[in-house]
Design a protein around this motif. Structure first.
Motif, PDB file in Angstrom:
ATOM      1  N   ASN A 610      13.022  -2.605 -10.114  1.00 25.61           N
ATOM      2  CA  ASN A 610      12.927  -1.613  -9.033  1.00 25.61           C
ATOM      3  C   ASN A 610      13.550  -2.084  -7.722  1.00 25.61           C
ATOM      4  O   ASN A 610      13.373  -1.430  -6.688  1.00 25.61           O
ATOM      5  CB  ASN A 610      11.476  -1.198  -8.782  1.00 25.61           C
ATOM      6  CG  ASN A 610      10.920  -0.323  -9.883  1.00 25.61           C
ATOM      7  OD1 ASN A 610      11.658   0.395 -10.557  1.00 25.61           O
ATOM      8  ND2 ASN A 610       9.616  -0.385 -10.086  1.00 25.61           N
ATOM      9  N   ALA A 611      14.299  -3.186  -7.747  1.00 22.99           N
ATOM     10  CA  ALA A 611      14.928  -3.677  -6.516  1.00 22.99           C
ATOM     11  C   ALA A 611      16.261  -3.005  -6.242  1.00 22.99           C
ATOM     12  O   ALA A 611      16.908  -3.303  -5.233  1.00 22.99           O
ATOM     13  CB  ALA A 611      15.119  -5.185  -6.582  1.00 22.99           C
ATOM     14  N   ASN A 627      16.458   0.320  -3.396  1.00 17.62           N
ATOM     15  CA  ASN A 627      15.322  -0.577  -3.584  1.00 17.62           C
ATOM     16  C   ASN A 627      14.042   0.233  -3.352  1.00 17.62           C
ATOM     17  O   ASN A 627      13.805   0.721  -2.248  1.00 17.62           O
ATOM     18  CB  ASN A 627      15.425  -1.736  -2.588  1.00 17.62           C
ATOM     19  CG  ASN A 627      14.296  -2.743  -2.742  1.00 17.62           C
ATOM     20  OD1 ASN A 627      13.319  -2.519  -3.448  1.00 17.62           O
ATOM     21  ND2 ASN A 627      14.422  -3.878  -2.057  1.00 17.62           N
ATOM     22  N   THR A 629      10.940  -1.072  -4.099  1.00 18.84           N
ATOM     23  CA  THR A 629       9.772  -1.953  -3.978  1.00 18.84           C
ATOM     24  C   THR A 629       9.222  -1.813  -2.550  1.00 18.84           C
ATOM     25  O   THR A 629       9.930  -1.357  -1.641  1.00 18.84           O
ATOM     26  CB  THR A 629      10.148  -3.424  -4.240  1.00 18.84           C
ATOM     27  OG1 THR A 629      10.936  -3.921  -3.144  1.00 18.84           O
ATOM     28  CG2 THR A 629      10.923  -3.563  -5.545  1.00 18.84           C
ATOM     29  N   ALA A 686       3.097  -2.674  -5.707  1.00 20.64           N
ATOM     30  CA  ALA A 686       3.873  -3.678  -6.434  1.00 20.64           C
ATOM     31  C   ALA A 686       4.255  -4.832  -5.502  1.00 20.64           C
ATOM     32  O   ALA A 686       4.056  -4.782  -4.290  1.00 20.64           O
ATOM     33  CB  ALA A 686       5.117  -3.033  -7.028  1.00 20.64           C
TER      34      ALA A 686
END
Length: 974
Positions: A610-611, A627, A629, A686
């Motif tokens: 998820n970056a 991104n 996160t 997260a």
């Protein structure tokens, strides 16, 4: 839950504790469902079995027995997979399904008094309504497991059932043995609103018949869909006439699908049932009130009552007691006073008064105002009186009190006051283990707050098969008060009649709290939320009619906001503290993220999940994923939920920039509020990752983001998903997942010149994604063997379907994400997608088609040679040709049945040869190596052309293959 082994002789019974054999020691049964099976008036309408290859099935490894008897065909094997293979090997041949009688179905009278038809026809005050009662255990994904064992001249069966005596007689007739040779270990379902016999008796009969043949313990797991009973229900239409405050006439008609209690195995083997079913609530159709004219009937055969007597009784009481509540509302009468005015039974009157006094019922009390937390409170009353020829009379009255969250629709039954009176309170000797009345009331109340899974309902994990029905999710146990019970009994045993008023009492309480009337139980949060929204829309429409100028102004303002090329930024917020969200919310968010494939697009090759940074090729240039996160500088760590939701639904960045529709906000707009909030919670909880991603730079004019305001006006509708009431719950769940979170059409639908998906007739008819062809999912599919719902499920769940191939390219990581979802969700997606395909064919027809295609490919191989053939033998044959090499991976996928080789485009075949394929999840297949570094463009083209000529000889040869290979090799890999 307590179990008892019941071995009855006449009316005597011997009960002994026993346990079923462990599931690991049981053989597995597979019974063929006659194609086109339907139920008409409680009787099956199915084709005849013309023949089956018993010897072919018995020759397979692991098969222990095959039973073919009249129209019954079943196999027993050591594992479920072996049993399924044996069932296919039977190659069953069926006649054409019989046609139902086209003659109009007549209405059969059940109870009559006076002349209700004439009174209703001439009535000035008439109230008609339609109610629906879902038959328990008939959801498409509902299942039941029964185990049977044959030893020492007796058959032992373990199952949930409240009718052991009836089943015992039926099994004895099926097996041709004496009833004394049948022993049943039964337990009562924890859901007292359900009749577990609807599925359990069918499963038990199959298991007993096959255990008799195998001489070993046999497990039979049966789904409602296997019997053609998915989403079955009883409909009740009530018509009432009033003269002043008095009800003069009452008419009710029961119709719908009647789920049979006679096991299907008896029908298929032409074994007459020795049982005439009766029910303790059998006369619940007759209203217990003083109404001069009554007419209750059933559409079609009277079997509608015989097939599901307890369900019919519940449906009748629910409809009648809900209807009386509606009449009380229309007439401005207190619901309890209305009933007492029409109740002559002194014992019933005393019970009603005791219950309402114990509950603190205040006649005509105003509805409680909503609290600051938007929680609305209400109460409802319902009453039932039944007469059974064995147990005598029984009276039951309920006052239910509820709390409803006006935003989410969440329902809690907080208190139940129950009055119970009966001429026979002691349970019969040898009956299945009973619960106390208090426990039955609490369980029933909780069941009524649950429902078949809604389109946005999630299950945290797949539940393994169990011998008991799992407890449904719900609120805390309600407080239970007892009133009006007979003296001399310390603990009252609950009977089926005691909970007859439950559904109506809860529905009436929901109406009292919210003003919305639910005419179909159970009462889920989704149903309440939709009903509240619909009521709000109606009130809003009335306000709009009165103030159309204001409405027009609001519409214009909204349109201007949509067209504004720049939108205001939303202020940053501080990230939530660790532990801010509950574990349940985070788990739901994890499943939402998996269904939405978030990580698939927001993770670069070799990067952190998820970056961002994944390049997405579009016709207008390369778009880089962001991104997501919770990093404050480079991610979404300072985004509020309002900013997140705006991006997801409208495609607007927190800073006001418009997002390119490569991010599928056009699909995510359909995600429910609850799922959106859970997804936000999951992403914000997260681990933050600081990762700067490349900036998207498109060529002019596509780099002009303000132009997307016009694009959105043309092609985007920010509207939530709306379930189709004419479709099943499973179809709606699949549609919600596929159209919204899964955004299947983003790849599998064609796009117009401006990059917008084309819907209507072109929906799911094929598209492209990242240099791969996304094949049609409709009847336009290239597959040589038509896709079935089962094949779609197998493919989506494990990444491989034997008649079609393995998931590759962009679809491979999608399958990996789907593997995290509950099995029921993947089945729902398969069910939805299959509805766009060709009508399902019988397994024997599909097998014949596959064999014909394999034979055609084998004939073509005899005429081919050259460099392509040599490349195939050195690079492909060992894994794809069954007569070569060692079966290293358990299965050698057939290329003759591969969908990609039958496509008009060679792109997917070339991509697989260049990039290879990872090993599919949950499959016996291995990984396929990439040949980009070992074969040049010409060799790849020669191999692809050979594969096309050999395995799809009926299709034209692909053209310009070397140019296509060069183009795809030059494209960036993902």
């Amino acid at each position: 839950m307590k179990q008892g082994l019941v071995s009855q002789a006449g009316h005597a019974a011997v009960v002994a504790d026993t346990a079923p054999p462990p599931a690991t020691t049981c053989l597995v049964a597979h019974v063929l469902t006659p194609p086109g099976l339907r139920w008409i008036d409680g009787k099956p309408l199915a084709p005849r079995l013309l023949g089956a290859d018993r010897d072919a099935a018995l020759a397979l490894p692991g098969v222990r027995a095959v039973v073919i008897r009249d129209n019954f065909a079943g196999v027993v094997a050591e594992t479920g997979a072996m049993a399924a293979n044996a069932a296919r090997a039977l190659q069953a041949r069926w006649s054409a399904p019989p046609r139902a009688d086209d003659a109009p179905v007549s209405r059969q009278a059940v109870v009559q008094r006076g002349n209700a038809t004439e009174v209703l026809a001439s009535a000035e005050a008439r109230h008609a309504q339609h109610y629906r009662w879902p038959l328990a255990g008939t959801r498409a994904d509902a299942c039941c497991t029964a185990i049977a064992d044959w030893r020492d001249g007796m058959v032992f069966v373990w199952l949930p059932s409240t009718r052991p005596a009836a089943l015992r007689e039926e099994l004895a007739a099926l097996l041709g043995i004496a009833p004394q040779q049948v022993a049943l270990a039964c337990w009562q379902s924890p859901d007292d609103t359900a009749d577990p016999t609807l599925l359990a008796h069918h499963a038990a009969a199959d298991a007993a018949l096959l255990a008799n043949a195998a001489g070993k313990p046999v497990m039979r797991r049966l789904r409602a869909a296997d019997l053609g009973l998915a989403d079955a229900a009883l409909d009740v239409r009530v018509d009432t006439a009033r003269a002043g405050e008095a009800i003069k006439a009452y008419a009710a008609t029961l119709a719908g699908t009647a789920a049979p209690t006679v096991p299907l195995a008896l029908w298929l083997t032409h074994t007459p049932s020795p049982v005439t079913d009766t029910c303790c609530a059998g006369n619940a159709a007759m209203p217990p009130y003083r109404i001069p004219h009554v007419d209750v009937g059933a559409v079609g055969d009277i079997a509608a009552f015989d097939a599901a007597p307890l369900a019919a009784a519940r449906a009748q009481v629910f409809a009648r007691e809900s209807h009386l509540d509606e009449i009380a509302t229309v007439s401005g009468t207190d619901p309890v006073a209305l009933r007492l005015a029409h109740l002559d039974d002194a014992r019933g009157v005393a019970l009603v008064r005791q219950v309402t006094e114990r509950a603190g019922w205040i006649p005509a009390a105003p509805r409680a105002a909503a609290s600051a937390s938007n929680v609305q409170r209400g109460r409802g009353f319902a009453y039932a009186h039944t007469i059974d020829h064995d147990a005598g009379q029984s009276w039951s009255a309920w006052v239910a009190e509820v709390e409803v969250d006006g935003t989410t629709g969440e329902l809690a039954v907080t208190r139940v006051t129950v009055g119970h009176d009966s001429e026979s309170l002691a349970p019969e000797q040898g009956a299945p283990a009973t619960r106390s009345l208090e426990q039955a009331v609490a369980d029933t109340a909780l069941q009524l707050t649950s429902a078949t899974p809604g389109f946005d309902t999630w299950q945290p994990s797949d539940a393994p098969p169990s011998q008991t029905l799992p407890a449904m999710p719900g609120s805390a146990l309600p407080e239970v008060r007892l009133a009006g019970t007979l003296t001399g009994h310390d603990t009252l045993a609950a009977g089926p009649a005691d909970t007859l008023p439950a559904a109506a009492a809860v529905a009436n309480a929901i109406f009292d709290a919210t003003g919305v009337r639910l005419r179909t139980p159970p009462f889920s949060a989704e149903r309440i939320r939709l009903a509240l929204a619909e009521a709000g829309d109606k009130r809003g429409n009335k306000r709009k009619k009165r103030g159309w100028i204001a409405a027009a102004a609001a519409t214009a303002a909204g349109l201007c906001a949509t067209l504004l090329p720049w939108r205001a930024p939303i202020a940053p917020v501080a990230p939530p503290e660790p532990g801010f969200y509950s574990a349940a919310t985070l788990e739901r968010g994890r499943l939402v993220a998996a269904a939405g494939d978030c990580a698939v697009c927001h993770t670069a090759p070799g990067g952190v999940k998820n970056a961002g940074g994944l390049p997405l090729e579009t016709p207008f240039g390369t778009v880089y994923s962001t991104n997501i996160t919770p990093d404050v500088q480079t991610g979404i760590g300072n985004w509020s939920f309002a900013a997140f939701e705006r991006a997801m639904r409208e495609g607007i960045h927190r800073d006001g920039r418009r997002l390119y529709p490569a991010f599928p906000y056009t699909a995510f707009a359909k995600v429910s509020d609850a799922d959106m909030q859970a997804l936000y919670a999951y992403l914000m909880s997260a681990e933050p990752v600081k990762s700067e991603v490349p900036q998207t730079q498109l060529a002019f004019p596509f780099n002009m983001r303000p132009l997307l305001a016009g694009w959105n006006l043309l092609f985007h509708r920010n509207e939530p998903f709306k379930p189709d009431p004419s479709r099943s719950a499973q179809w709606n769940r699949g549609a919600y997942l596929a159209e919204g979170l899964g955004h299947c059409s983003a790849c599998h639908s064609p796009r117009n010149a401006l990059g917008a998906e084309q819907g209507g007739r072109k929906y799911l008819t094929g598209g492209s994604a990242e240099g791969w062809e996304a094949p049609p999912l409709t009847s336009l599919s290239h597959a040589p063997v038509p896709w079935t719902e089962g094949a779609l499920f197998t493919y989506l769940r494990g990444g491989y379907a034997p008649n079609h191939g393995a998931a590759a390219g962009p679809m491979a990581p999608v399958v990996e994400e789907l593997a995290q979802l509950p099995e029921a969700d993947v089945r729902a997606i398969a069910h939805y997608v299959a509805s766009f395909g060709t009508p399902p064919l019988a397994p024997s027809v599909l097998a014949a088609q596959a064999a014909q295609i394999e034979q055609r490919s084998a004939q073509a191989a005899l005429t081919l040679n050259g460099p392509g053939e040599r490349l195939y033998q050195s690079a492909c044959a060992v894994c794809h040709q069954s007569d070569q090499g060692i079966a290293q991976f358990g299965v050698k996928p057939s290329l003759a049945l591969n969908t990609n080789l039958h496509s008009k485009l060679p792109d997917n075949v070339i991509q697989v040869l260049l990039q290879g394929m990872p090993a599919p999840p949950n499959s016996e297949l291995g990984a396929m190596p990439a040949y980009a570094d070992t074969l040049d463009n010409r060799q790849i083209a020669q191999l692809a052309q050979y594969l096309r000529a050999r395995f799809a000889p009926d299709q034209p040869a692909w053209q310009e293959l070397e140019n296509t290979v060069a183009r795809l090799r030059a494209a960036p890999a993902h």
